[in-house]
Design an enzyme around this catalytic site. Structure first.
Site, PDB file in Angstrom:
ATOM      1  N   ASP A 106       0.548  -0.776   0.105  1.00 37.83           N
ATOM      2  CA  ASP A 106      -0.173  -2.028   0.375  1.00 37.83           C
ATOM      3  C   ASP A 106      -0.161  -2.975  -0.814  1.00 37.83           C
ATOM      4  OD1 ASP A 106      -1.866  -0.626  -1.283  1.00 37.83           O
ATOM      5  OD2 ASP A 106      -3.652  -0.843  -0.034  1.00 37.83           O
ATOM      6  N   LYS A 157     -12.794   2.345  -9.424  1.00 36.10           N
ATOM      7  CA  LYS A 157     -13.721   1.453  -8.723  1.00 36.10           C
ATOM      8  C   LYS A 157     -15.121   1.420  -9.338  1.00 36.10           C
ATOM      9  CE  LYS A 157     -10.982   1.520  -4.613  1.00 36.10           C
ATOM     10  NZ  LYS A 157     -10.363   2.515  -3.824  1.00 36.10           N
ATOM     11  N   ASP A 217      -2.593  -6.920  -3.835  1.00 38.64           N
ATOM     12  CA  ASP A 217      -2.648  -5.943  -2.745  1.00 38.64           C
ATOM     13  C   ASP A 217      -3.153  -6.624  -1.488  1.00 38.64           C
ATOM     14  OD1 ASP A 217      -5.439  -5.858  -3.844  1.00 38.64           O
ATOM     15  OD2 ASP A 217      -5.666  -4.472  -2.161  1.00 38.64           O
TER      16      ASP A 217
END
Ligand code: GTP
Length: 345
Positions: A106, A157, A217
């Site tokens: 992606d 993250k 992305d």
């Protein structure tokens, strides 16, 4: 060298777009996304590609087949239960016998992958991770490296308050086969959360290759839209893609306004008074009198009734937008959505 594309995720953050169309084949400028990656890989001189699938594999296999149409050899692995990014690499073990280029399915990039491979071969680490600098690193994996590019830490993250840098894991790796030995034979495991941090902990050599090329992305609707802007502005080039026989579009040039950035697939019918700016329309769309489409992506077979206004929105396949309706910035409609006349979304 072979390349493996991780293309088995559920794509939950790209819903509703990735519900009927798995994320690796959502259309980007009307081309199934993985073509962009296959093209990049081919440009690096690699022609053997493993597609690692789990979610709706058949739809992806039906498009790419054995790859001969695109001048590459494609093999598939398929996990019944998704095994995560590292687990998926492990599931392809019997196809891997050498240094391998691994890509998240992606990411859209102009990075010269040949340079990445040369960098890896020159320094000889167990893993090289491509990194990119982004404006808003929240939601990505942060990578910290020293002046020689040796990776010091991963923070996957982080919460917004814990973001300490702007250099992120770009989802492209060159891995030695020894990495396979670090992944459990069964069950899910992630490169980002488990394998790479464990490698650092054990003192393995992991290098970062910082790309300065275009990188984006498509993991969420906003990012997917941004990738389209990258293409329409020419910051990233369209891949070599086998030509399809498209039906011609139909409009009277003097009666419509379609800017030079917009991309319309075949079979679209555009009625007088329509304005289309910085937008992509899929095959067989019908846009009726006086409608406005700006900064938007509309998939095939969608009908826009007169005087509707669509701004910075994404519409799936075969939607219907009623007369005078207004879709404001940030609207995302799944396939076959219906917006009634004069609605404001
Ligand atoms: P979200 O569900 O929105 O988080 O997206 P995702 O499922 O695609 O996860 P993520 O963006 O973290 O995945 C990065 C890349 O790895 C994508 O190209 C995914 O298709 C792929 N991927 C993620 N999990 C798996 C898996 O379990 N198996 C395989 N084969 N690929 C995976």
């Amino acid at each position: 060298m072979k390349a493996l594309i991780l293309a088995g995720g559920k794509g939950a953050h790209l819903r509703p777009l990735a519900l009927q169309t798995p994320k690796p084949i959502v259309p980007l400028a009307n081309i199934p996304f993985l073509f962009f990656q296959i093209d990049r890989i081919k440009r690096a001189g690699i022609t053997e590609i493993i597609l690692s699938l789990s979610y709706q594999p058949r739809k992806i296999m039906d498009i790419f087949g054995d790859g001969t149409q695109y001048g590459v050899i494609i093999r598939y692995t398929h996990e019944e239960e998704p095994r995560g990014t590292a687990g998926a690499f492990k599931a392809a073990e019997n196809l891997i016998d050498d240094t391998t280029l691994v890509l998240n399915g992606d990411v859209l990039t102009d990075t010269d992958l040949r340079e990445v491979i040369q960098y890896h071969r020159g320094l000889g680490p167990e893993a090289t991770i491509v990194t990119a600098r982004v404006m808003n690193p929240a939601g990505y994996g942060l990578v910290e490296a020293d002046a020689e590019g040796r990776v010091l830490s991963f923070t996957e993250k982080p919460a917004e308050d814990d973001v300490t840098g702007d250099t992120i894991n770009a989802g492209i790796y060159v891995l030695e086969p020894s990495v396979l030995g670090r992944i459990q034979p069964t069950g899910p495991q992630s490169f980002e959360r488990e394998i790479f941090p464990a490698m650092l902990h054990e003192g393995a050599r992991v290098q970062a290759f910082l790309t300065r090329a275009y990188w984006q992305d498509i993991g969420s609707p906003a990012k997917y839209l941004e990738a389209h802007f990258g293409i329409m502005s020419g910051r990233v080039k369209l891949p070599a893609h086998p030509q399809r026989a498209c039906p011609p579009n139909s409009w009277e040039k003097e009666q419509v306004s379609i800017d030079r950035f917009s991309i319309l697939d075949g079979g679209c019918v555009i009625k007088p008074g329509v304005v289309i700016e910085n937008s992509v329309l899929g095959e067989d769309c019908r846009v009726e009198e006086g409608a406005l489409i700006r900064d938007s992506v509309i998939w095939s077979g969608t009908r826009i009734k007169p005087h509707a206004q669509i701004q910075r929105s994404i519409l799936g396949r075969q939607c219907h937008v009623g007369e005078g309706a207004r879709l404001r910035s940030g609207t995302v409609l799944g396939d076959k959505s219906i917006v009634s006349d004069y609605s404001i979304v």
